[in-house]
Design an enzyme around this catalytic site. Sequence first.
Site, PDB file in Angstrom:
ATOM      1  N   HIS A  45       0.867  -1.146  -0.203  1.00 36.04           N
ATOM      2  CA  HIS A  45      -0.014  -0.009  -0.013  1.00 36.04           C
ATOM      3  C   HIS A  45       0.784   1.213  -0.080  1.00 36.04           C
ATOM      4  O   HIS A  45       0.514   2.396   0.690  1.00 36.04           O
ATOM      5  CB  HIS A  45      -0.922  -0.019   1.382  1.00 36.04           C
ATOM      6  CG  HIS A  45      -1.992  -0.991   1.079  1.00 36.04           C
ATOM      7  ND1 HIS A  45      -2.591  -1.586  -0.041  1.00 36.04           N
ATOM      8  CD2 HIS A  45      -2.759  -1.504   2.039  1.00 36.04           C
ATOM      9  CE1 HIS A  45      -3.351  -2.288   0.202  1.00 36.04           C
ATOM     10  NE2 HIS A  45      -3.581  -2.429   1.391  1.00 36.04           N
TER      11      HIS A  45
ATOM     12  N   HIS B  17      -9.767   1.899   0.095  1.00 37.22           N
ATOM     13  CA  HIS B  17      -9.679   0.833   1.308  1.00 37.22           C
ATOM     14  C   HIS B  17     -10.701   0.850   2.188  1.00 37.22           C
ATOM     15  O   HIS B  17     -10.485   0.330   3.550  1.00 37.22           O
ATOM     16  CB  HIS B  17      -8.352   0.779   1.853  1.00 37.22           C
ATOM     17  CG  HIS B  17      -7.811  -0.628   2.378  1.00 37.22           C
ATOM     18  ND1 HIS B  17      -8.305  -1.234   3.361  1.00 37.22           N
ATOM     19  CD2 HIS B  17      -7.032  -1.198   1.921  1.00 37.22           C
ATOM     20  CE1 HIS B  17      -7.906  -2.344   3.673  1.00 37.22           C
ATOM     21  NE2 HIS B  17      -6.945  -2.544   3.001  1.00 37.22           N
TER      22      HIS B  17
ATOM     23  N   GLU C 105     -11.656  -3.690  -2.932  1.00 38.01           N
ATOM     24  CA  GLU C 105     -10.689  -2.730  -3.542  1.00 38.01           C
ATOM     25  C   GLU C 105     -10.532  -2.983  -5.042  1.00 38.01           C
ATOM     26  O   GLU C 105      -9.603  -3.697  -5.395  1.00 38.01           O
ATOM     27  CB  GLU C 105      -9.346  -3.196  -2.642  1.00 38.01           C
ATOM     28  CG  GLU C 105      -9.421  -2.921  -1.278  1.00 38.01           C
ATOM     29  CD  GLU C 105      -8.081  -3.483  -0.318  1.00 38.01           C
ATOM     30  OE1 GLU C 105      -7.141  -3.339  -0.667  1.00 38.01           O
ATOM     31  OE2 GLU C 105      -8.325  -4.579   0.254  1.00 38.01           O
TER      32      GLU C 105
END
Length: 318
Positions: free
Chosen positions: A96, A167, A284
């Site tokens: 991420h 997210h 996602e």
Amino acid sequence: MRFGSAPTGEAVDRHVLSNGRIRIGILTLGAIIQSVELADGTDVVLGLPTVADYFRRSRYFGALVGRYGNRIAGGRFTLDGSTYQLPRNNNRHSLHGGEIGFDRRIWQAEGGDERAVRLTYVSKDGEEGYPGTLTTSVTYTLTEHDELRIGYHAVTDAPTVLNLTNHSYFNLAGSGDVRGHVVTIEADHYLPVDEGKIPLPGAPTPVAGTPYDFTRPAAVGARLEGRYDHCYVLRPGGAMRVEEPVSGRVMEVTTTEPGVQFYTGHMLDGVATPYGSHAGLCLETQHFPDSPNRPDFPSTVLRPGEEHISTTTYRFTA
């Protein structure tokens, strides 16, 4: 309105979108979707009450993650003959965007009103190890049809890799866990992963005859103890559906992205965060994990003169 201050002293603001039925709270910290309150007052996303909580207790709750959402194996990739090393913040891998990804940055809001807000962040060349200065904008729009539309746009001044996603953890019941939620994902293949959640070599695997098949509606908790954290290869049009049977609330999702990471929140522990296991599920929408190291996957390379444009839409009904 002012929501608080980051540890750097930067102001964090909260913008509210409303169409008279749905109210959505958006933070300039991480371009976070903090709340989605439906007409009956039920908040169907997991949020945190303070800026400090988002820095101490968040598991990317509601955030826009980047530059590269999901994992890059070994935190390393090669682009145009140059190798780049990223922070390895998830065991041996980069997750991420690294240690300080887009979820922890302050975004600049423009033109906010009751229906839409646009947030922009400029990531400098070398930030978290990524090449090129990248300018990313995200526009959140709440429509008359009870849709939350997320529009992504990015440009770069040097070749780089990019995989943006949101997210948010959804719980259509507003509380409890999501193992009773019924999910449909229009995907005939998924990506099996190793112990580090890096896709295994080879082509995507058919879901037919496996516990990963959501081409027909299935409860989250009906198989594998409801423990999913896998990327699905979406059919063209990218449709998904989540229903909470008790309330009858439904969320329909469409996207221009080729995949979706379906995560069921089973790693939430109720200690490091205020939410326990399976408190919310994530869809996602994104490109595939480790694409910079997988030439057989759709490319995530963005070059000068190109525009990254992507849209994901969440529609809520009851």
